[in-house]
Write a protein that holds these residues in place. Structure first.
Motif, PDB file in Angstrom:
ATOM      1  N   PRO A  66       0.782  -1.265  -0.032  1.00 40.59           N
ATOM      2  CA  PRO A  66       0.047  -0.011   0.094  1.00 40.59           C
ATOM      3  C   PRO A  66       0.770   1.226   0.120  1.00 40.59           C
ATOM      4  CG  PRO A  66       0.083  -0.992   2.285  1.00 40.59           C
ATOM      5  CD  PRO A  66       0.690  -1.914   1.296  1.00 40.59           C
ATOM      6  N   ALA A  67       0.559   2.267  -0.827  1.00 38.75           N
ATOM      7  CA  ALA A  67       1.268   3.391  -0.819  1.00 38.75           C
ATOM      8  C   ALA A  67       0.468   4.786  -0.825  1.00 38.75           C
ATOM      9  CB  ALA A  67       2.188   3.550  -2.217  1.00 38.75           C
ATOM     10  N   GLY A  68      -0.572   4.649  -0.277  1.00 39.75           N
ATOM     11  CA  GLY A  68      -1.654   5.724  -0.192  1.00 39.75           C
ATOM     12  C   GLY A  68      -1.186   6.310   1.179  1.00 39.75           C
ATOM     13  N   ASN A  69      -2.194   6.921   1.932  1.00 36.06           N
ATOM     14  CA  ASN A  69      -2.154   7.484   3.206  1.00 36.06           C
ATOM     15  C   ASN A  69      -2.136   6.703   4.497  1.00 36.06           C
ATOM     16  OD1 ASN A  69      -1.526   9.960   2.090  1.00 36.06           O
ATOM     17  ND2 ASN A  69      -3.694  10.441   1.859  1.00 36.06           N
ATOM     18  N   ALA A  70      -1.412   6.770   5.413  1.00 33.12           N
ATOM     19  CA  ALA A  70      -1.643   5.849   6.753  1.00 33.12           C
ATOM     20  C   ALA A  70      -1.760   4.259   6.610  1.00 33.12           C
ATOM     21  CB  ALA A  70      -3.126   6.260   7.325  1.00 33.12           C
ATOM     22  N   GLY A  71      -0.818   4.003   5.636  1.00 37.11           N
ATOM     23  CA  GLY A  71      -0.613   2.424   5.423  1.00 37.11           C
ATOM     24  C   GLY A  71      -1.675   1.992   4.641  1.00 37.11           C
ATOM     25  N   THR A  72      -2.508   2.740   3.967  1.00 35.69           N
ATOM     26  CA  THR A  72      -3.546   2.024   2.954  1.00 35.69           C
ATOM     27  C   THR A  72      -3.151   2.360   1.451  1.00 35.69           C
ATOM     28  OG1 THR A  72      -4.799   4.116   2.948  1.00 35.69           O
ATOM     29  CG2 THR A  72      -5.165   3.052   4.723  1.00 35.69           C
ATOM     30  N   TYR A  73      -3.993   1.620   0.727  1.00 32.96           N
ATOM     31  CA  TYR A  73      -3.887   1.919  -0.841  1.00 32.96           C
ATOM     32  C   TYR A  73      -4.735   3.488  -1.282  1.00 32.96           C
ATOM     33  CZ  TYR A  73      -2.447  -2.952  -0.844  1.00 32.96           C
ATOM     34  OH  TYR A  73      -1.731  -4.166  -0.782  1.00 32.96           O
ATOM     35  N   PHE A  74      -5.220   4.085  -0.308  1.00 27.75           N
ATOM     36  CA  PHE A  74      -6.002   5.155  -0.681  1.00 27.75           C
ATOM     37  C   PHE A  74      -5.441   6.328  -0.349  1.00 27.75           C
ATOM     38  CE2 PHE A  74      -9.179   1.716   0.734  1.00 27.75           C
ATOM     39  CZ  PHE A  74      -9.689   1.523  -0.489  1.00 27.75           C
ATOM     40  N   GLN A  75      -5.606   7.352  -1.227  1.00 26.32           N
ATOM     41  CA  GLN A  75      -5.191   8.985  -0.949  1.00 26.32           C
ATOM     42  C   GLN A  75      -6.411   9.634  -1.566  1.00 26.32           C
ATOM     43  OE1 GLN A  75      -2.762  11.033  -3.855  1.00 26.32           O
ATOM     44  NE2 GLN A  75      -1.661  11.878  -2.115  1.00 26.32           N
ATOM     45  N   THR A  76      -7.022  10.168  -0.255  1.00 25.27           N
ATOM     46  CA  THR A  76      -8.326  10.977  -0.668  1.00 25.27           C
ATOM     47  C   THR A  76      -7.897  12.519  -0.886  1.00 25.27           C
ATOM     48  OG1 THR A  76      -8.799  11.550   1.430  1.00 25.27           O
ATOM     49  CG2 THR A  76      -9.497   9.537   0.536  1.00 25.27           C
ATOM     50  N   SER A 164       8.479 -10.190 -12.622  1.00 23.63           N
ATOM     51  CA  SER A 164       9.747 -10.219 -13.645  1.00 23.63           C
ATOM     52  C   SER A 164      11.078  -9.861 -12.757  1.00 23.63           C
ATOM     53  CB  SER A 164       9.357  -8.855 -14.315  1.00 23.63           C
ATOM     54  OG  SER A 164       9.895  -7.567 -13.845  1.00 23.63           O
ATOM     55  N   GLU A 165      12.035  -9.785 -13.651  1.00 24.47           N
ATOM     56  CA  GLU A 165      13.439  -9.671 -13.105  1.00 24.47           C
ATOM     57  C   GLU A 165      13.676  -8.186 -13.110  1.00 24.47           C
ATOM     58  OE1 GLU A 165      15.162 -11.902 -11.289  1.00 24.47           O
ATOM     59  OE2 GLU A 165      13.203 -13.142 -11.522  1.00 24.47           O
ATOM     60  N   LEU A 166      13.033  -7.476 -13.414  1.00 25.03           N
ATOM     61  CA  LEU A 166      13.422  -5.821 -13.721  1.00 25.03           C
ATOM     62  C   LEU A 166      13.375  -5.240 -12.614  1.00 25.03           C
ATOM     63  CD1 LEU A 166      10.904  -5.417 -16.917  1.00 25.03           C
ATOM     64  CD2 LEU A 166      13.416  -6.074 -17.002  1.00 25.03           C
ATOM     65  N   LYS A 167      14.510  -5.156 -12.100  1.00 24.26           N
ATOM     66  CA  LYS A 167      14.742  -4.743 -10.607  1.00 24.26           C
ATOM     67  C   LYS A 167      15.284  -3.231 -10.707  1.00 24.26           C
ATOM     68  CE  LYS A 167      12.967  -8.357  -9.231  1.00 24.26           C
ATOM     69  NZ  LYS A 167      11.537  -8.478  -8.419  1.00 24.26           N
ATOM     70  N   GLY A 168      15.534  -2.712 -11.781  1.00 25.79           N
ATOM     71  CA  GLY A 168      16.561  -1.437 -11.757  1.00 25.79           C
ATOM     72  C   GLY A 168      15.700  -0.185 -11.462  1.00 25.79           C
ATOM     73  N   ASN A 169      14.379  -0.381 -11.181  1.00 22.87           N
ATOM     74  CA  ASN A 169      13.449   0.905 -10.615  1.00 22.87           C
ATOM     75  C   ASN A 169      12.568   0.039  -9.679  1.00 22.87           C
ATOM     76  OD1 ASN A 169      14.229   3.353 -12.451  1.00 22.87           O
ATOM     77  ND2 ASN A 169      13.780   1.790 -13.754  1.00 22.87           N
ATOM     78  N   ASN A 170      12.087   1.115  -8.854  1.00 18.41           N
ATOM     79  CA  ASN A 170      10.701   0.742  -8.112  1.00 18.41           C
ATOM     80  C   ASN A 170       9.669   1.120  -8.854  1.00 18.41           C
ATOM     81  OD1 ASN A 170      12.532   0.379  -5.566  1.00 18.41           O
ATOM     82  ND2 ASN A 170      12.613   2.389  -5.466  1.00 18.41           N
ATOM     83  N   TYR A 171       8.397   0.468  -8.390  1.00 15.38           N
ATOM     84  CA  TYR A 171       7.658   0.783  -9.548  1.00 15.38           C
ATOM     85  C   TYR A 171       6.113   1.435  -8.490  1.00 15.38           C
ATOM     86  CZ  TYR A 171      10.203  -1.625 -12.779  1.00 15.38           C
ATOM     87  OH  TYR A 171      11.404  -1.802 -13.719  1.00 15.38           O
ATOM     88  N   LEU A 172       5.394   2.351  -8.981  1.00 13.01           N
ATOM     89  CA  LEU A 172       4.609   2.805  -8.224  1.00 13.01           C
ATOM     90  C   LEU A 172       3.104   2.734  -8.971  1.00 13.01           C
ATOM     91  CD1 LEU A 172       3.632   4.528  -5.513  1.00 13.01           C
ATOM     92  CD2 LEU A 172       3.616   6.465  -6.930  1.00 13.01           C
ATOM     93  N   PHE A 173       2.256   2.297  -8.871  1.00 13.05           N
ATOM     94  CA  PHE A 173       0.818   1.938  -9.643  1.00 13.05           C
ATOM     95  C   PHE A 173      -0.390   2.998  -9.101  1.00 13.05           C
ATOM     96  CE2 PHE A 173       3.665  -1.638  -9.644  1.00 13.05           C
ATOM     97  CZ  PHE A 173       3.783  -1.917 -11.209  1.00 13.05           C
ATOM     98  N   MET A 174      -0.779   3.611  -9.989  1.00 16.02           N
ATOM     99  CA  MET A 174      -1.959   4.725  -9.468  1.00 16.02           C
ATOM    100  C   MET A 174      -3.036   4.733 -10.398  1.00 16.02           C
ATOM    101  SD  MET A 174       0.367   7.999  -8.546  1.00 16.02           S
ATOM    102  CE  MET A 174      -0.875   8.751  -7.810  1.00 16.02           C
ATOM    103  N   ALA A 175      -4.226   4.371  -9.767  1.00 15.67           N
ATOM    104  CA  ALA A 175      -5.502   4.528 -10.261  1.00 15.67           C
ATOM    105  C   ALA A 175      -6.112   5.840  -9.867  1.00 15.67           C
ATOM    106  CB  ALA A 175      -6.457   3.444  -9.949  1.00 15.67           C
ATOM    107  N   PHE A 176      -5.997   6.853 -10.769  1.00 18.76           N
ATOM    108  CA  PHE A 176      -6.708   8.062 -10.421  1.00 18.76           C
ATOM    109  C   PHE A 176      -7.942   8.607 -10.321  1.00 18.76           C
ATOM    110  CE2 PHE A 176      -2.361   8.696 -12.976  1.00 18.76           C
ATOM    111  CZ  PHE A 176      -1.820   9.164 -11.771  1.00 18.76           C
TER     112      PHE A 176
END
Length: 408
Positions: A66-76, A164-176
Protein backbone atom coordinates in the motif's frame (compact mmCIF):
# COMPACT_ATOMS: atom_id res chain seq x y z
CA UNK A 1 -7.33 -38.93 17.04
CA UNK A 2 -4.09 -37.86 15.38
CA UNK A 3 -4.98 -39.84 12.27
CA UNK A 4 -8.31 -38.00 12.04
CA UNK A 5 -6.59 -34.61 12.25
CA UNK A 6 -4.14 -35.54 9.50
CA UNK A 7 -7.00 -36.83 7.36
CA UNK A 8 -8.82 -33.50 7.66
CA UNK A 9 -5.58 -31.66 6.86
CA UNK A 10 -4.99 -33.83 3.77
CA UNK A 11 -8.55 -33.24 2.51
CA UNK A 12 -8.05 -29.49 2.94
CA UNK A 13 -4.84 -29.57 0.90
CA UNK A 14 -6.44 -31.61 -1.88
CA UNK A 15 -9.41 -29.23 -1.95
CA UNK A 16 -7.04 -26.27 -2.40
CA UNK A 17 -5.32 -28.01 -5.27
CA UNK A 18 -8.63 -28.57 -7.00
CA UNK A 19 -9.44 -24.85 -6.85
CA UNK A 20 -6.56 -22.94 -8.48
CA UNK A 21 -6.22 -19.22 -7.78
CA UNK A 22 -8.10 -17.21 -10.40
CA UNK A 23 -5.92 -15.25 -12.81
CA UNK A 24 -7.67 -11.99 -13.62
CA UNK A 25 -7.61 -10.95 -17.28
CA UNK A 26 -7.97 -7.62 -19.04
CA UNK A 27 -11.56 -8.54 -19.80
CA UNK A 28 -12.29 -9.37 -16.14
CA UNK A 29 -11.14 -5.96 -14.90
CA UNK A 30 -12.93 -4.05 -17.66
CA UNK A 31 -16.13 -6.04 -17.15
CA UNK A 32 -16.24 -5.15 -13.47
CA UNK A 33 -15.28 -1.49 -13.79
CA UNK A 34 -17.58 -0.88 -16.77
CA UNK A 35 -20.54 -2.79 -15.36
CA UNK A 36 -23.92 -1.12 -14.90
CA UNK A 37 -23.68 -1.83 -11.17
CA UNK A 38 -20.98 0.86 -10.80
CA UNK A 39 -23.15 3.42 -12.65
CA UNK A 40 -20.29 5.19 -14.37
CA UNK A 41 -17.85 5.64 -11.44
CA UNK A 42 -18.48 9.35 -10.99
CA UNK A 43 -15.93 11.06 -8.74
CA UNK A 44 -16.95 11.23 -5.10
CA UNK A 45 -19.86 8.79 -5.34
CA UNK A 46 -20.40 5.48 -3.57
CA UNK A 47 -20.02 3.84 -6.98
CA UNK A 48 -16.52 5.25 -7.39
CA UNK A 49 -15.68 3.99 -3.89
CA UNK A 50 -16.82 0.50 -4.92
CA UNK A 51 -14.41 0.68 -7.85
CA UNK A 52 -11.65 1.92 -5.52
CA UNK A 53 -12.30 -0.97 -3.15
CA UNK A 54 -12.04 -3.45 -6.01
CA UNK A 55 -8.75 -1.93 -7.22
CA UNK A 56 -7.23 -1.94 -3.74
CA UNK A 57 -8.18 -5.62 -3.42
CA UNK A 58 -6.58 -6.34 -6.82
CA UNK A 59 -3.39 -4.56 -5.78
CA UNK A 60 -3.23 -6.50 -2.53
CA UNK A 61 -3.88 -9.75 -4.38
CA UNK A 62 -1.00 -8.94 -6.75
CA UNK A 63 1.34 -8.40 -3.81
CA UNK A 64 1.72 -4.65 -4.12
CA UNK A 65 2.53 -2.68 -0.99
CA UNK A 66 0.00 0.00 0.00
CA UNK A 67 1.33 3.45 -0.94
CA UNK A 68 -1.54 5.76 -0.10
CA UNK A 69 -2.08 7.51 3.21
CA UNK A 70 -1.74 5.97 6.69
CA UNK A 71 -0.63 2.55 5.44
CA UNK A 72 -3.58 2.11 3.05
CA UNK A 73 -3.94 1.95 -0.73
CA UNK A 74 -6.06 5.13 -0.67
CA UNK A 75 -5.17 8.80 -1.02
CA UNK A 76 -8.21 11.04 -0.66
CA UNK A 77 -8.62 14.65 -1.71
CA UNK A 78 -11.54 17.01 -1.10
CA UNK A 79 -12.70 19.95 -3.19
CA UNK A 80 -15.67 22.21 -3.81
CA UNK A 81 -17.52 21.78 -7.14
CA UNK A 82 -16.82 24.58 -9.62
CA UNK A 83 -19.58 27.08 -10.38
CA UNK A 84 -17.45 28.88 -12.97
CA UNK A 85 -15.91 26.49 -15.57
CA UNK A 86 -12.79 28.72 -15.69
CA UNK A 87 -12.35 28.67 -11.93
CA UNK A 88 -9.34 26.79 -10.54
CA UNK A 89 -10.18 23.93 -8.17
CA UNK A 90 -9.18 24.46 -4.55
CA UNK A 91 -8.53 21.49 -2.26
CA UNK A 92 -10.33 22.04 1.06
CA UNK A 93 -11.40 20.33 4.26
CA UNK A 94 -14.45 18.07 3.95
CA UNK A 95 -17.88 19.59 4.60
CA UNK A 96 -21.47 19.21 3.42
CA UNK A 97 -20.75 21.14 0.21
CA UNK A 98 -17.59 19.29 -0.84
CA UNK A 99 -16.71 16.22 -2.90
CA UNK A 100 -14.04 13.68 -1.95
CA UNK A 101 -12.17 11.72 -4.59
CA UNK A 102 -9.96 8.69 -3.95
CA UNK A 103 -6.71 7.75 -5.68
CA UNK A 104 -5.69 4.07 -5.34
CA UNK A 105 -1.93 3.50 -5.07
CA UNK A 106 0.26 0.39 -4.85
CA UNK A 107 4.04 -0.02 -4.81
CA UNK A 108 6.75 -2.51 -5.75
CA UNK A 109 9.85 -1.75 -3.68
CA UNK A 110 12.96 -3.13 -5.40
CA UNK A 111 15.28 -1.05 -3.17
CA UNK A 112 16.26 0.85 -6.31
CA UNK A 113 17.42 4.46 -6.43
CA UNK A 114 14.56 5.62 -8.67
CA UNK A 115 10.87 4.94 -9.14
CA UNK A 116 8.75 4.59 -12.28
CA UNK A 117 5.13 5.72 -12.00
CA UNK A 118 2.47 3.95 -14.05
CA UNK A 119 -1.03 5.42 -13.99
CA UNK A 120 -4.54 5.42 -15.42
CA UNK A 121 -7.69 7.19 -14.29
CA UNK A 122 -10.62 5.03 -13.19
CA UNK A 123 -13.34 7.66 -12.73
CA UNK A 124 -15.91 8.43 -15.43
CA UNK A 125 -19.08 10.48 -16.01
CA UNK A 126 -21.64 8.62 -13.93
CA UNK A 127 -25.08 9.17 -15.44
CA UNK A 128 -23.82 11.80 -17.87
CA UNK A 129 -24.09 15.50 -17.12
CA UNK A 130 -21.26 17.89 -17.91
CA UNK A 131 -18.80 16.30 -20.30
CA UNK A 132 -21.29 13.88 -21.84
CA UNK A 133 -21.84 14.00 -25.60
CA UNK A 134 -25.12 12.09 -25.27
CA UNK A 135 -28.29 14.11 -25.86
CA UNK A 136 -30.91 11.72 -24.44
CA UNK A 137 -32.20 11.19 -20.92
CA UNK A 138 -29.80 10.41 -18.07
CA UNK A 139 -28.11 7.06 -18.69
CA UNK A 140 -25.18 5.10 -17.28
CA UNK A 141 -21.89 6.06 -18.92
CA UNK A 142 -19.88 2.88 -18.33
CA UNK A 143 -16.59 4.23 -19.70
CA UNK A 144 -15.14 0.91 -20.87
CA UNK A 145 -12.54 2.51 -23.13
CA UNK A 146 -12.49 5.70 -21.05
CA UNK A 147 -10.85 4.48 -18.93
CA UNK A 148 -11.49 0.96 -17.66
CA UNK A 149 -9.19 -0.06 -20.53
CA UNK A 150 -6.22 1.87 -19.13
CA UNK A 151 -6.81 0.57 -15.60
CA UNK A 152 -6.99 -3.01 -16.85
CA UNK A 153 -3.64 -2.58 -18.63
CA UNK A 154 -2.27 -1.03 -15.41
CA UNK A 155 -3.25 -4.15 -13.45
CA UNK A 156 -1.61 -6.44 -16.01
CA UNK A 157 1.58 -4.37 -15.88
CA UNK A 158 1.58 -4.65 -12.10
CA UNK A 159 1.31 -8.44 -12.35
CA UNK A 160 4.07 -8.71 -14.96
CA UNK A 161 6.45 -6.36 -13.12
CA UNK A 162 5.85 -8.12 -9.80
CA UNK A 163 6.85 -11.42 -11.43
CA UNK A 164 9.70 -10.03 -13.56
CA UNK A 165 13.43 -9.67 -13.02
CA UNK A 166 13.28 -5.95 -13.88
CA UNK A 167 14.67 -4.59 -10.60
CA UNK A 168 16.39 -1.46 -11.91
CA UNK A 169 13.55 0.76 -10.64
CA UNK A 170 10.83 0.70 -8.04
CA UNK A 171 7.30 0.85 -9.46
CA UNK A 172 4.34 2.91 -8.27
CA UNK A 173 0.90 2.03 -9.69
CA UNK A 174 -1.81 4.69 -9.48
CA UNK A 175 -5.50 4.60 -10.39
CA UNK A 176 -6.50 8.26 -10.46
CA UNK A 177 -9.79 9.80 -9.44
CA UNK A 178 -11.14 13.11 -10.72
CA UNK A 179 -9.60 13.04 -14.21
CA UNK A 180 -12.84 13.80 -16.00
CA UNK A 181 -13.34 17.03 -14.03
CA UNK A 182 -9.85 18.45 -14.38
CA UNK A 183 -7.03 15.93 -13.68
CA UNK A 184 -7.75 16.44 -9.99
CA UNK A 185 -6.38 13.17 -8.58
CA UNK A 186 -3.06 13.31 -10.42
CA UNK A 187 -2.72 17.02 -9.69
CA UNK A 188 -3.29 16.40 -5.99
CA UNK A 189 -0.75 13.56 -5.91
CA UNK A 190 1.85 15.66 -7.73
CA UNK A 191 1.49 18.30 -5.00
CA UNK A 192 1.13 15.78 -2.15
CA UNK A 193 3.25 12.81 -3.26
CA UNK A 194 3.59 9.63 -1.23
CA UNK A 195 7.05 9.03 -2.75
CA UNK A 196 9.89 11.49 -3.38
CA UNK A 197 9.23 13.12 -6.76
CA UNK A 198 12.94 13.91 -7.08
CA UNK A 199 13.52 10.16 -7.35
CA UNK A 200 10.83 9.55 -9.99
CA UNK A 201 12.50 8.38 -13.20
CA UNK A 202 9.53 8.75 -15.56
CA UNK A 203 5.74 8.41 -15.69
CA UNK A 204 3.64 6.33 -18.13
CA UNK A 205 -0.08 7.08 -18.54
CA UNK A 206 -2.68 4.83 -20.20
CA UNK A 207 -5.89 6.63 -21.12
CA UNK A 208 -8.25 5.10 -23.70
CA UNK A 209 -6.17 2.17 -24.95
CA UNK A 210 -9.05 -0.20 -25.69
CA UNK A 211 -9.93 0.51 -29.33
CA UNK A 212 -6.82 -0.39 -31.33
CA UNK A 213 -7.89 -0.35 -34.99
CA UNK A 214 -7.07 -2.74 -37.80
CA UNK A 215 -4.47 -0.22 -38.97
CA UNK A 216 -2.64 -0.80 -35.63
CA UNK A 217 -2.14 2.96 -35.19
CA UNK A 218 -1.06 3.83 -31.65
CA UNK A 219 -0.57 7.40 -30.46
CA UNK A 220 2.19 8.10 -27.95
CA UNK A 221 2.40 11.64 -26.55
CA UNK A 222 5.18 13.18 -24.47
CA UNK A 223 7.96 11.88 -26.71
CA UNK A 224 9.83 15.18 -26.45
CA UNK A 225 10.00 15.10 -22.63
CA UNK A 226 13.16 12.98 -22.64
CA UNK A 227 15.76 12.80 -25.45
CA UNK A 228 15.77 8.99 -25.40
CA UNK A 229 12.02 8.44 -25.90
CA UNK A 230 11.86 8.26 -29.75
CA UNK A 231 14.78 5.81 -29.91
CA UNK A 232 13.33 3.52 -27.23
CA UNK A 233 9.78 3.62 -28.59
CA UNK A 234 10.88 2.77 -32.13
CA UNK A 235 13.40 0.08 -31.18
CA UNK A 236 10.87 -1.67 -28.90
CA UNK A 237 8.06 -1.58 -31.46
CA UNK A 238 7.06 -4.62 -33.50
CA UNK A 239 3.27 -4.36 -33.74
CA UNK A 240 2.19 -0.75 -34.23
CA UNK A 241 2.06 2.15 -36.62
CA UNK A 242 3.24 4.78 -34.18
CA UNK A 243 2.09 8.39 -34.17
CA UNK A 244 4.57 10.19 -31.92
CA UNK A 245 3.68 13.57 -30.43
CA UNK A 246 6.28 15.58 -28.53
CA UNK A 247 4.21 17.70 -26.14
CA UNK A 248 4.11 16.73 -22.47
CA UNK A 249 0.89 18.72 -21.98
CA UNK A 250 -2.45 17.14 -22.90
CA UNK A 251 -5.95 16.41 -21.58
CA UNK A 252 -4.90 13.51 -19.34
CA UNK A 253 -3.03 12.76 -16.13
CA UNK A 254 0.52 12.67 -17.51
CA UNK A 255 0.30 16.49 -17.68
CA UNK A 256 0.38 16.73 -13.86
CA UNK A 257 3.75 14.96 -13.80
CA UNK A 258 5.23 16.79 -16.78
CA UNK A 259 4.56 20.03 -14.90
CA UNK A 260 6.77 18.63 -12.11
CA UNK A 261 9.65 18.21 -14.61
CA UNK A 262 9.19 14.44 -14.94
CA UNK A 263 9.52 12.73 -18.35
CA UNK A 264 6.14 11.31 -19.42
CA UNK A 265 4.47 9.14 -22.04
CA UNK A 266 0.75 8.88 -22.79
CA UNK A 267 -0.59 5.87 -24.74
CA UNK A 268 -3.87 6.32 -26.64
CA UNK A 269 -5.71 4.36 -29.36
CA UNK A 270 -7.95 7.21 -30.54
CA UNK A 271 -11.41 8.66 -30.09
CA UNK A 272 -14.56 7.09 -31.50
CA UNK A 273 -18.32 7.60 -31.79
CA UNK A 274 -18.94 6.08 -28.33
CA UNK A 275 -16.65 8.59 -26.58
CA UNK A 276 -18.40 10.09 -23.52
CA UNK A 277 -21.64 8.29 -24.39
CA UNK A 278 -23.56 5.42 -22.73
CA UNK A 279 -22.48 3.15 -25.60
CA UNK A 280 -18.83 2.94 -24.46
CA UNK A 281 -19.26 -0.66 -23.30
CA UNK A 282 -16.95 -3.57 -22.50
CA UNK A 283 -17.98 -5.72 -25.47
CA UNK A 284 -16.63 -3.12 -27.92
CA UNK A 285 -13.00 -3.27 -26.77
CA UNK A 286 -10.14 -4.88 -28.65
CA UNK A 287 -8.66 -7.08 -25.92
CA UNK A 288 -6.02 -8.58 -28.19
CA UNK A 289 -4.89 -5.04 -28.98
CA UNK A 290 -4.75 -4.24 -25.27
CA UNK A 291 -2.54 -7.28 -24.70
CA UNK A 292 -0.16 -6.03 -27.40
CA UNK A 293 -0.06 -2.58 -25.80
CA UNK A 294 0.70 -4.15 -22.41
CA UNK A 295 3.57 -6.14 -23.93
CA UNK A 296 4.87 -3.06 -25.73
CA UNK A 297 4.97 -0.98 -22.55
CA UNK A 298 6.80 -3.86 -20.83
CA UNK A 299 9.38 -3.79 -23.64
CA UNK A 300 9.88 -0.04 -23.15
CA UNK A 301 10.34 -0.51 -19.39
CA UNK A 302 12.75 -3.41 -19.94
CA UNK A 303 14.80 -1.37 -22.40
CA UNK A 304 15.34 1.30 -19.73
CA UNK A 305 15.81 -1.08 -16.79
CA UNK A 306 19.60 -0.73 -16.54
CA UNK A 307 19.83 2.88 -17.76
CA UNK A 308 20.57 5.96 -15.69
CA UNK A 309 17.74 8.27 -14.63
CA UNK A 310 16.17 9.88 -17.69
CA UNK A 311 16.99 13.48 -18.58
CA UNK A 312 13.91 15.72 -18.57
CA UNK A 313 13.37 18.33 -21.24
CA UNK A 314 10.56 20.82 -21.72
CA UNK A 315 8.37 20.69 -24.82
CA UNK A 316 6.22 23.14 -26.71
CA UNK A 317 2.79 23.51 -25.10
CA UNK A 318 0.60 22.81 -28.09
CA UNK A 319 -2.58 23.58 -26.12
CA UNK A 320 -1.52 27.25 -25.89
CA UNK A 321 -1.54 27.47 -29.69
CA UNK A 322 -5.08 26.15 -30.14
CA UNK A 323 -7.35 28.90 -31.55
CA UNK A 324 -10.55 29.95 -29.75
CA UNK A 325 -13.80 28.77 -31.36
CA UNK A 326 -17.16 30.51 -31.52
CA UNK A 327 -18.73 27.72 -33.57
CA UNK A 328 -18.42 23.95 -33.99
CA UNK A 329 -18.63 21.77 -37.07
CA UNK A 330 -20.01 18.88 -35.04
CA UNK A 331 -17.46 16.16 -35.82
CA UNK A 332 -15.01 13.98 -33.90
CA UNK A 333 -11.57 14.38 -35.52
CA UNK A 334 -9.41 11.32 -36.11
CA UNK A 335 -6.38 12.28 -34.03
CA UNK A 336 -4.44 9.27 -35.31
CA UNK A 337 -4.70 10.32 -38.98
CA UNK A 338 -1.28 11.31 -40.31
CA UNK A 339 -2.29 12.06 -43.90
CA UNK A 340 -3.03 15.47 -45.42
CA UNK A 341 -6.21 17.09 -44.13
CA UNK A 342 -8.48 16.39 -41.13
CA UNK A 343 -10.24 13.03 -41.23
CA UNK A 344 -13.66 12.78 -39.58
CA UNK A 345 -13.97 9.90 -37.12
CA UNK A 346 -17.58 10.60 -36.08
CA UNK A 347 -20.45 12.97 -36.81
CA UNK A 348 -22.67 14.44 -34.06
CA UNK A 349 -26.42 14.45 -34.52
CA UNK A 350 -28.21 17.64 -35.61
CA UNK A 351 -24.96 19.59 -35.99
CA UNK A 352 -23.78 21.51 -39.11
CA UNK A 353 -21.69 18.60 -40.43
CA UNK A 354 -24.56 16.11 -40.27
CA UNK A 355 -27.03 18.56 -41.81
CA UNK A 356 -24.60 19.10 -44.70
CA UNK A 357 -24.19 15.35 -45.28
CA UNK A 358 -20.62 14.90 -44.08
CA UNK A 359 -19.74 11.33 -43.13
CA UNK A 360 -17.31 9.36 -41.02
CA UNK A 361 -14.14 8.84 -43.07
CA UNK A 362 -14.44 12.11 -44.99
CA UNK A 363 -11.19 14.09 -45.02
CA UNK A 364 -11.65 17.85 -44.79
CA UNK A 365 -9.16 19.48 -47.18
CA UNK A 366 -10.62 22.99 -47.45
CA UNK A 367 -12.84 25.24 -45.36
CA UNK A 368 -13.85 28.53 -46.96
CA UNK A 369 -10.70 30.14 -48.33
CA UNK A 370 -8.39 28.10 -46.08
CA UNK A 371 -6.58 24.93 -47.12
CA UNK A 372 -6.67 22.24 -44.45
CA UNK A 373 -3.49 20.16 -44.28
CA UNK A 374 -3.56 19.02 -40.63
CA UNK A 375 -5.41 19.41 -37.33
CA UNK A 376 -3.93 22.81 -36.53
CA UNK A 377 -4.82 24.33 -39.90
CA UNK A 378 -8.36 22.94 -39.52
CA UNK A 379 -8.71 24.61 -36.11
CA UNK A 380 -7.35 27.91 -37.44
CA UNK A 381 -9.82 27.81 -40.31
CA UNK A 382 -12.75 27.01 -37.99
CA UNK A 383 -11.83 29.82 -35.58
CA UNK A 384 -12.52 32.44 -38.28
CA UNK A 385 -16.29 31.78 -38.29
CA UNK A 386 -19.12 33.01 -36.09
CA UNK A 387 -22.62 31.71 -35.47
CA UNK A 388 -24.82 32.32 -38.52
CA UNK A 389 -21.93 32.34 -41.01
CA UNK A 390 -22.08 30.23 -44.19
CA UNK A 391 -19.14 28.64 -45.96
CA UNK A 392 -18.13 25.82 -48.28
CA UNK A 393 -16.28 22.77 -47.00
CA UNK A 394 -14.44 20.48 -49.40
CA UNK A 395 -13.85 16.87 -48.35
CA UNK A 396 -12.03 13.95 -49.91
CA UNK A 397 -14.43 10.98 -49.87
CA UNK A 398 -12.68 7.83 -51.08
CA UNK A 399 -10.67 9.80 -53.62
CA UNK A 400 -13.51 12.03 -54.81
CA UNK A 401 -13.59 15.75 -53.94
CA UNK A 402 -17.02 16.78 -52.67
CA UNK A 403 -18.13 20.34 -51.80
CA UNK A 404 -20.87 21.00 -49.27
CA UNK A 405 -22.48 24.16 -47.89
CA UNK A 406 -22.19 24.62 -44.12
CA UNK A 407 -24.23 26.96 -41.92
CA UNK A 408 -22.89 27.50 -38.42
Amino acid sequence: MKKSIWLVFLVAILSCKQEPVKVYTLRDDVSFLASDSLKGRETGTANELMAAGYLSWRMEELGLDPAGNAGTYFQTFTFKPKKDPHQEIQYVEASDSTITGTNVIGFIDNNAANTVILGAHYDHLGMGGQGSLYRGDAAIHNGADDNASGVAVLMQLAKKLKESELKGNNYLFMAFSGEEIGLLGSNYFAKNPTVELEKVNYMINMDMVGRLRESKVLSVSGTGTAPIWPQVLNSSNQDFELVLQESGVGPSDHTSFYLQDIPVLHFFTGQHEDYHKPTDDADKLNYEGMEKITSYIMEVIAELNDDDKLVFQKTKNESEEVPRFKVALGVIPDYLFDGEGMRIDGVSEEKPAQKAGLQKGDVVVQMGDSTVVDMMSYMRALSAFEEGDNTTVVVDRKGEKISVKITF
